[in-house]
Design a protein around this motif. Structure first.
Motif, mmCIF file in Angstrom:
data_model
loop_
_atom_site.group_PDB
_atom_site.id
_atom_site.type_symbol
_atom_site.label_atom_id
_atom_site.label_comp_id
_atom_site.label_asym_id
_atom_site.label_seq_id
_atom_site.Cartn_x
_atom_site.Cartn_y
_atom_site.Cartn_z
ATOM 1 N N MET A 236 0.841 -1.191 0.000
ATOM 2 C CA MET A 236 0.000 0.000 0.000
ATOM 3 C C MET A 236 0.880 1.247 0.000
ATOM 4 O O MET A 236 2.008 1.225 0.487
ATOM 5 C CB MET A 236 -0.903 0.011 1.233
ATOM 6 C CG MET A 236 -1.972 -1.067 1.218
ATOM 7 S SD MET A 236 -3.131 -0.915 2.602
ATOM 8 C CE MET A 236 -2.066 -1.450 3.946
ATOM 9 N N LYS A 237 0.324 2.319 -0.537
ATOM 10 C CA LYS A 237 1.010 3.610 -0.535
ATOM 11 C C LYS A 237 0.127 4.629 0.168
ATOM 12 O O LYS A 237 -1.054 4.786 -0.169
ATOM 13 C CB LYS A 237 1.277 4.088 -1.966
ATOM 14 C CG LYS A 237 2.293 3.268 -2.736
ATOM 15 C CD LYS A 237 2.515 3.863 -4.117
ATOM 16 C CE LYS A 237 3.541 3.056 -4.906
ATOM 17 N NZ LYS A 237 3.770 3.635 -6.254
ATOM 18 N N LEU A 238 0.704 5.320 1.149
ATOM 19 C CA LEU A 238 -0.015 6.395 1.810
ATOM 20 C C LEU A 238 0.496 7.718 1.258
ATOM 21 O O LEU A 238 1.659 8.068 1.420
ATOM 22 C CB LEU A 238 0.195 6.352 3.326
ATOM 23 C CG LEU A 238 -0.460 7.520 4.093
ATOM 24 C CD1 LEU A 238 -1.983 7.458 3.967
ATOM 25 C CD2 LEU A 238 -0.040 7.520 5.555
ATOM 26 N N TYR A 239 -0.402 8.429 0.601
ATOM 27 C CA TYR A 239 -0.078 9.754 0.094
ATOM 28 C C TYR A 239 -0.378 10.748 1.208
ATOM 29 O O TYR A 239 -1.506 10.823 1.693
ATOM 30 C CB TYR A 239 -0.900 10.051 -1.165
ATOM 31 C CG TYR A 239 -0.548 9.123 -2.308
ATOM 32 C CD1 TYR A 239 0.481 9.430 -3.189
ATOM 33 C CD2 TYR A 239 -1.230 7.924 -2.488
ATOM 34 C CE1 TYR A 239 0.830 8.565 -4.225
ATOM 35 C CE2 TYR A 239 -0.904 7.048 -3.521
ATOM 36 C CZ TYR A 239 0.134 7.375 -4.387
ATOM 37 O OH TYR A 239 0.462 6.516 -5.409
ATOM 38 N N ALA B 63 -4.610 9.873 0.813
ATOM 39 C CA ALA B 63 -5.138 8.894 -0.132
ATOM 40 C C ALA B 63 -4.345 7.617 0.106
ATOM 41 O O ALA B 63 -3.160 7.667 0.446
ATOM 42 C CB ALA B 63 -4.980 9.369 -1.574
ATOM 43 N N LEU B 64 -5.001 6.493 -0.034
ATOM 44 C CA LEU B 64 -4.342 5.205 0.172
ATOM 45 C C LEU B 64 -4.391 4.411 -1.122
ATOM 46 O O LEU B 64 -5.467 4.070 -1.616
ATOM 47 C CB LEU B 64 -5.043 4.417 1.288
ATOM 48 C CG LEU B 64 -4.334 3.147 1.759
ATOM 49 C CD1 LEU B 64 -3.013 3.477 2.454
ATOM 50 C CD2 LEU B 64 -5.243 2.350 2.708
ATOM 51 N N GLY B 65 -3.214 4.174 -1.684
ATOM 52 C CA GLY B 65 -3.113 3.372 -2.900
ATOM 53 C C GLY B 65 -3.018 1.902 -2.530
ATOM 54 O O GLY B 65 -2.106 1.502 -1.800
ATOM 55 N N LEU B 66 -3.966 1.111 -3.008
ATOM 56 C CA LEU B 66 -3.987 -0.312 -2.698
ATOM 57 C C LEU B 66 -3.141 -1.091 -3.697
ATOM 58 O O LEU B 66 -2.864 -0.622 -4.811
ATOM 59 C CB LEU B 66 -5.432 -0.821 -2.714
ATOM 60 C CG LEU B 66 -6.422 -0.071 -1.821
ATOM 61 C CD1 LEU B 66 -7.806 -0.707 -1.921
ATOM 62 C CD2 LEU B 66 -5.940 -0.034 -0.376
ATOM 63 N N ASP B 67 -2.760 -2.289 -3.313
ATOM 64 C CA ASP B 67 -1.941 -3.125 -4.184
ATOM 65 C C ASP B 67 -2.686 -3.492 -5.462
ATOM 66 O O ASP B 67 -2.064 -3.793 -6.484
ATOM 67 C CB ASP B 67 -1.512 -4.405 -3.447
ATOM 68 C CG ASP B 67 -0.595 -4.098 -2.262
ATOM 69 O OD1 ASP B 67 0.008 -3.002 -2.251
ATOM 70 O OD2 ASP B 67 -0.492 -4.944 -1.348
ATOM 71 N N SER B 68 -4.005 -3.410 -5.417
ATOM 72 C CA SER B 68 -4.828 -3.718 -6.596
ATOM 73 C C SER B 68 -4.803 -2.593 -7.623
ATOM 74 O O SER B 68 -5.260 -2.758 -8.750
ATOM 75 C CB SER B 68 -6.282 -3.942 -6.166
ATOM 76 O OG SER B 68 -6.832 -2.746 -5.620
#
Length: 204
Positions: A1-4, A54-59
């Motif tokens: 996951m990526k936390l912006y 914003a949270l970027g999911l692995d999907s």
């Protein structure tokens, strides 16, 4: 996951949640004024709202809005952590009640204080409103370690972020002993300290 995220912004709340949950993540700094990432990429292509968190999911999907993100984080760590009550329970709705209160009654009332164009008289109005909301929270914390009782939840990371904002605007909360004790209790948590330190390092 990526936390912006942006240092000092409300994205500190999901950052705390991720560390408390013990979930792997990548921290991606956003210049919210320029709407750019550190590498120069257009943040609006990731989150058209242009805001953090914003949270970027692995999907490949991206989830926005802090109260939603922190509940997703809590649910993903539900097997090992207790950062939110179980879904479909009264306690879960109580957690959502707190998250909604913090986002509408605290977070949004802080927004005008960050705007240089807003007159000081208007800012005084919003500061007074905030003090009334903090007074209510102080009353609700009587006999409690955290918002939901003895257990730290994702709502506490969000409220702590708002208390840091209050410090930044030199709001005197010393008249609220329950709230001050609560703030110290949350600030002493190792994962909270880690989140604050990581963002301070990135901001430098």
């Amino acid at each position: 996951m990526k936390l912006y995220y942006s240092p000092g912004a409300c994205s500190l709340s999901p950052h705390i949640a991720l560390l408390e949950a013990g979930l792997p993540y990548e921290l991606v700094k956003v210049d919210v004024r320029a709407k750019k990432l550190e590498n120069g990429d257009d943040y609006l292509k990731i989150n058209p709202k242009g805001q953090v968190p914003a949270l970027g999911l692995d999907s490949g999907e991206v989830v926005t809005e802090g109260p939603v993100i922190v509940q997703m984080i809590a649910d993903r760590a539900a097997a090992t952590k207790n950062l939110a009550p179980a879904r479909d329970t009264v306690e879960r709705y109580k957690l959502q009640e707190w998250l909604n209160f913090i986002t509408t009654e605290l977070h949004k009332n802080f927004s005008p204080l960050f705007q240089p164009a807003i007159p000081d008289e208007a800012k005084t109005f919003f500061r007074d409103r905030l003090m009334g909301k903090f007074k209510y929270i102080d009353s609700q914390l009587a006999g409690r370690d955290y918002l939901m009782g003895k257990q730290f939840t994702v709502a506490d990371g969000y409220l702590y972020t708002m208390l840091r904002w209050a410090d930044g605007h030199k709001m005197d909360l010393s008249g609220f002993p329950n709230l001050m004790a609560y703030k110290a209790r949350v600030a002493a948590r190792p994962k909270v300290q880690e989140a604050v330190a990581k963002e301070a390092q990135k901001a430098a």
